[in-house]
Design a protein around this motif. Structure first.
Motif, PDB file in Angstrom:
ATOM      1  N   SER A 103      36.301  47.058  46.934  1.00 43.44           N
ATOM      2  CA  SER A 103      34.823  45.574  47.247  1.00 43.44           C
ATOM      3  C   SER A 103      34.863  45.298  45.970  1.00 43.44           C
ATOM      4  N   THR A 104      34.181  44.944  45.411  1.00 45.22           N
ATOM      5  CA  THR A 104      33.340  44.545  44.298  1.00 45.22           C
ATOM      6  C   THR A 104      32.180  43.562  44.750  1.00 45.22           C
ATOM      7  N   THR A 105      31.192  43.073  44.076  1.00 45.83           N
ATOM      8  CA  THR A 105      29.894  42.215  43.753  1.00 45.83           C
ATOM      9  C   THR A 105      29.739  42.085  42.833  1.00 45.83           C
ATOM     10  N   GLY A 106      29.384  40.533  42.757  1.00 46.88           N
ATOM     11  CA  GLY A 106      29.461  40.006  40.774  1.00 46.88           C
ATOM     12  C   GLY A 106      28.537  38.838  41.362  1.00 46.88           C
ATOM     13  N   THR A 107      27.741  38.582  39.639  1.00 45.71           N
ATOM     14  CA  THR A 107      27.157  36.831  39.308  1.00 45.71           C
ATOM     15  C   THR A 107      27.685  36.672  38.109  1.00 45.71           C
ATOM     16  N   VAL A 108      27.514  35.387  37.819  1.00 47.15           N
ATOM     17  CA  VAL A 108      27.802  35.001  37.179  1.00 47.15           C
ATOM     18  C   VAL A 108      26.339  34.080  36.662  1.00 47.15           C
ATOM     19  N   GLU A 109      26.482  33.776  35.469  1.00 50.83           N
ATOM     20  CA  GLU A 109      25.339  33.427  34.700  1.00 50.83           C
ATOM     21  C   GLU A 109      26.026  32.442  33.590  1.00 50.83           C
ATOM     22  N   ALA A 110      24.995  31.360  33.210  1.00 47.43           N
ATOM     23  CA  ALA A 110      24.852  30.335  31.586  1.00 47.43           C
ATOM     24  C   ALA A 110      23.485  30.505  31.417  1.00 47.43           C
ATOM     25  N   GLY A 111      23.205  30.708  30.231  1.00 54.62           N
ATOM     26  CA  GLY A 111      22.043  30.261  29.548  1.00 54.62           C
ATOM     27  C   GLY A 111      20.800  31.256  30.654  1.00 54.62           C
ATOM     28  N   GLY A 112      21.289  32.153  30.834  1.00 55.40           N
ATOM     29  CA  GLY A 112      19.905  32.868  31.559  1.00 55.40           C
ATOM     30  C   GLY A 112      19.844  32.027  33.195  1.00 55.40           C
ATOM     31  N   GLU A 113      20.849  31.562  34.002  1.00 53.30           N
ATOM     32  CA  GLU A 113      20.704  30.830  34.989  1.00 53.30           C
ATOM     33  C   GLU A 113      21.223  31.309  36.102  1.00 53.30           C
ATOM     34  N   LEU A 114      21.504  31.461  36.875  1.00 47.26           N
ATOM     35  CA  LEU A 114      22.628  31.568  37.435  1.00 47.26           C
ATOM     36  C   LEU A 114      23.358  30.926  37.824  1.00 47.26           C
ATOM     37  N   VAL A 115      24.678  31.408  37.637  1.00 46.80           N
ATOM     38  CA  VAL A 115      25.687  29.387  38.507  1.00 46.80           C
ATOM     39  C   VAL A 115      26.220  29.975  39.979  1.00 46.80           C
ATOM     40  N   ALA A 116      26.991  31.587  40.210  1.00 49.91           N
ATOM     41  CA  ALA A 116      27.652  32.248  41.499  1.00 49.91           C
ATOM     42  C   ALA A 116      26.872  33.324  41.891  1.00 49.91           C
ATOM     43  N   GLU A 117      27.608  33.527  42.853  1.00 46.75           N
ATOM     44  CA  GLU A 117      27.550  35.131  43.533  1.00 46.75           C
ATOM     45  C   GLU A 117      29.104  35.564  44.250  1.00 46.75           C
ATOM     46  N   ILE A 118      29.439  35.874  43.534  1.00 47.09           N
ATOM     47  CA  ILE A 118      30.968  35.944  44.038  1.00 47.09           C
ATOM     48  C   ILE A 118      31.994  37.592  44.656  1.00 47.09           C
ATOM     49  N   GLU A 119      31.773  38.011  45.682  1.00 47.86           N
ATOM     50  CA  GLU A 119      32.616  38.932  46.500  1.00 47.86           C
ATOM     51  C   GLU A 119      33.750  39.156  46.580  1.00 47.86           C
ATOM     52  N   LEU A 120      34.319  39.621  46.002  1.00 44.59           N
ATOM     53  CA  LEU A 120      35.995  39.586  46.366  1.00 44.59           C
ATOM     54  C   LEU A 120      36.128  41.723  46.839  1.00 44.59           C
ATOM     55  N   MET A 121      37.414  41.035  47.333  1.00 42.54           N
ATOM     56  CA  MET A 121      38.564  42.397  47.824  1.00 42.54           C
ATOM     57  C   MET A 121      39.960  42.245  47.059  1.00 42.54           C
ATOM     58  N   PHE A 122      39.939  43.800  46.705  1.00 45.66           N
ATOM     59  CA  PHE A 122      40.992  43.902  45.841  1.00 45.66           C
ATOM     60  C   PHE A 122      41.913  44.797  46.681  1.00 45.66           C
ATOM     61  N   SER A 123      43.482  44.357  46.597  1.00 47.63           N
ATOM     62  CA  SER A 123      44.211  45.792  46.939  1.00 47.63           C
ATOM     63  C   SER A 123      45.450  46.488  46.573  1.00 47.63           C
ATOM     64  N   HIS A 124      45.544  47.398  46.307  1.00 44.53           N
ATOM     65  CA  HIS A 124      46.261  48.792  45.944  1.00 44.53           C
ATOM     66  C   HIS A 124      47.873  48.437  46.429  1.00 44.53           C
ATOM     67  N   ILE A 125      48.314  47.287  45.791  1.00 46.14           N
ATOM     68  CA  ILE A 125      49.208  46.754  46.392  1.00 46.14           C
ATOM     69  C   ILE A 125      50.669  47.752  47.160  1.00 46.14           C
ATOM     70  N   ASP A 126      50.490  48.107  46.440  1.00 46.13           N
ATOM     71  CA  ASP A 126      51.867  49.886  46.784  1.00 46.13           C
ATOM     72  C   ASP A 126      51.193  50.426  48.186  1.00 46.13           C
ATOM     73  N   GLN A 127      50.086  50.798  48.167  1.00 41.00           N
ATOM     74  CA  GLN A 127      49.751  51.334  48.694  1.00 41.00           C
ATOM     75  C   GLN A 127      49.821  51.058  51.071  1.00 41.00           C
ATOM     76  N   ASN A 128      49.703  49.593  50.192  1.00 41.17           N
ATOM     77  CA  ASN A 128      49.228  48.594  51.517  1.00 41.17           C
ATOM     78  C   ASN A 128      50.164  48.011  52.287  1.00 41.17           C
ATOM     79  N   LEU A 129      51.187  47.415  51.319  1.00 41.85           N
ATOM     80  CA  LEU A 129      51.803  46.798  52.549  1.00 41.85           C
ATOM     81  C   LEU A 129      53.269  47.684  52.372  1.00 41.85           C
ATOM     82  N   ALA A 130      53.380  48.350  53.089  1.00 42.37           N
ATOM     83  CA  ALA A 130      54.351  49.297  54.332  1.00 42.37           C
ATOM     84  C   ALA A 130      55.686  48.698  54.160  1.00 42.37           C
ATOM     85  N   GLY A 131      57.189  48.918  53.764  1.00 39.76           N
ATOM     86  CA  GLY A 131      57.994  48.080  53.354  1.00 39.76           C
ATOM     87  C   GLY A 131      59.053  47.355  52.896  1.00 39.76           C
ATOM     88  N   LEU A 132      57.799  46.796  51.400  1.00 44.59           N
ATOM     89  CA  LEU A 132      57.888  46.132  50.470  1.00 44.59           C
ATOM     90  C   LEU A 132      57.918  46.512  49.710  1.00 44.59           C
TER      91      LEU A 132
END
Lengths: 160, 129
Positions: A103-132
């Motif tokens: 899981s990650t958190t992050g911000t996006v800025e432009a010219g010192g101003e806050l543009v966005a705050e974004i939280e993401l989840m990443f999957s290691h797909i070989d570990q998670n999608l059993a059978g595929l």
């Protein structure tokens, strides 16, 4: 067109955090698609820029052995529009990393101003999608992504 | 100081509200995480990360919700074997197996996973710490 929404890394601390920049130019075709008379970067592509920044950070943490896929946008809050001429600064941080993903958190800025705050989840797909089954080669981290990191690392050694 | 059952429940409720975007009143003890709260597979990793943070615990792969798919002794042809049911009962002591035992398929395993199951699992982890 190449599906790459960051221009270069400006900071990279393995397994911890990374920062990239993206220069937005009027020459980009997509800017003219959303509102023809009012070019802006769609929010979805700002999320994609963060996903590429954070995704490479997560991938590098396991030496690019895992196929890291953006699995969930936990939260994305936008504070201002992004327009041609802006330079976006994506700052990503790994909050949690396990055998199965990250899981990650992050911000996006432009010219010192806050543009966005974004939280993401990443999957290691070989570990998670059993059978595929997925191709053996790592189709996620193609050369265009790994080259970005190489360029950053090379930049700290060679200045042209 | 030991954390009370109500405090654990409240924190688990908060985790599920944040991870699944559901309302607090939807998170009842018997709500099934997948069917009632709409969790998808990646949400289980999200829930597990958030529980680790909220309670300062470490949750191993398949620990909270056992994966029997790669063990022929515990699951065969999409059905959980009697040995598999024994194993599940041991690992998910807070789940109600009455309905599941009528049709113990691997697909139906998700119905065992309720809010109560998570609360019980967390309490077990905290007690063992």
């Amino acid at each position: 067109m190449r599906w790459i929404w960051i221009d270069k890394f400006v900071e990279f601390t393995p397994r911890t955090s990374a920062a990239t920049i993206k220069n937005v130019t009027l020459a980009e075709e997509h800017l003219h698609d959303l509102y023809p008379a009012f070019p802006i970067v769609p929010h979805s592509l700002i999320v994609e820029g963060m996903a590429q920044t954070a995704g490479i950070l997560v991938g590098e943490a396991r030496d690019f052995a895992e196929k890291v896929i953006l699995a969930k946008v936990g939260r994305a809050t936008f504070h201002r529009l992004v327009r041609p001429g802006d330079t976006l600064l994506f700052k990503a941080r790994i909050e949690q990393l396990s055998e199965q993903g990250a899981s990650t958190t992050g911000t996006v800025e432009a010219g010192g101003e806050l543009v966005a705050e974004i939280e993401l989840m990443f999957s290691h797909i070989d570990q998670n999608l059993a059978g595929l089954e997925f191709p053996e080669h790592n189709f996620v981290f193609t050369e265009q992504f790994t080259e970005l990191l190489k360029t950053y690392r090379l930049g700290s050694v060679v200045r042209i | 100081m030991a954390i009370s059952h109500d405090e654990v429940y409240k924190k688990v409720q908060g985790v599920l509200v944040d991870a699944l975007g559901v309302d607090e009143d939807e998170v009842t003890p018997d709500a099934v995480i997948k069917d009632d709260l709409g969790a998808e597979s990646i949400d289980f990793l999200d829930i597990s990360f958030r529980l680790e943070k909220a309670f300062g615990i470490k949750i191993g792969k398949g620990e909270m919700m056992p994966d029997l798919s790669n063990n022929a002794e515990l699951a065969q042809n999409g059905k959980v074997t009697p040995a598999g049911i024994v194993e599940l009962k041991k690992r998910m002591p807070h789940s109600d197996f009455t309905e599941f035992e009528k049709n113990p398929t691997v697909d139906n395993m998700s119905k065992l996973f309720t809010v109560k199951t998570i609360v019980g699992y967390v309490e077990g982890k905290l007690a063992a710490a």
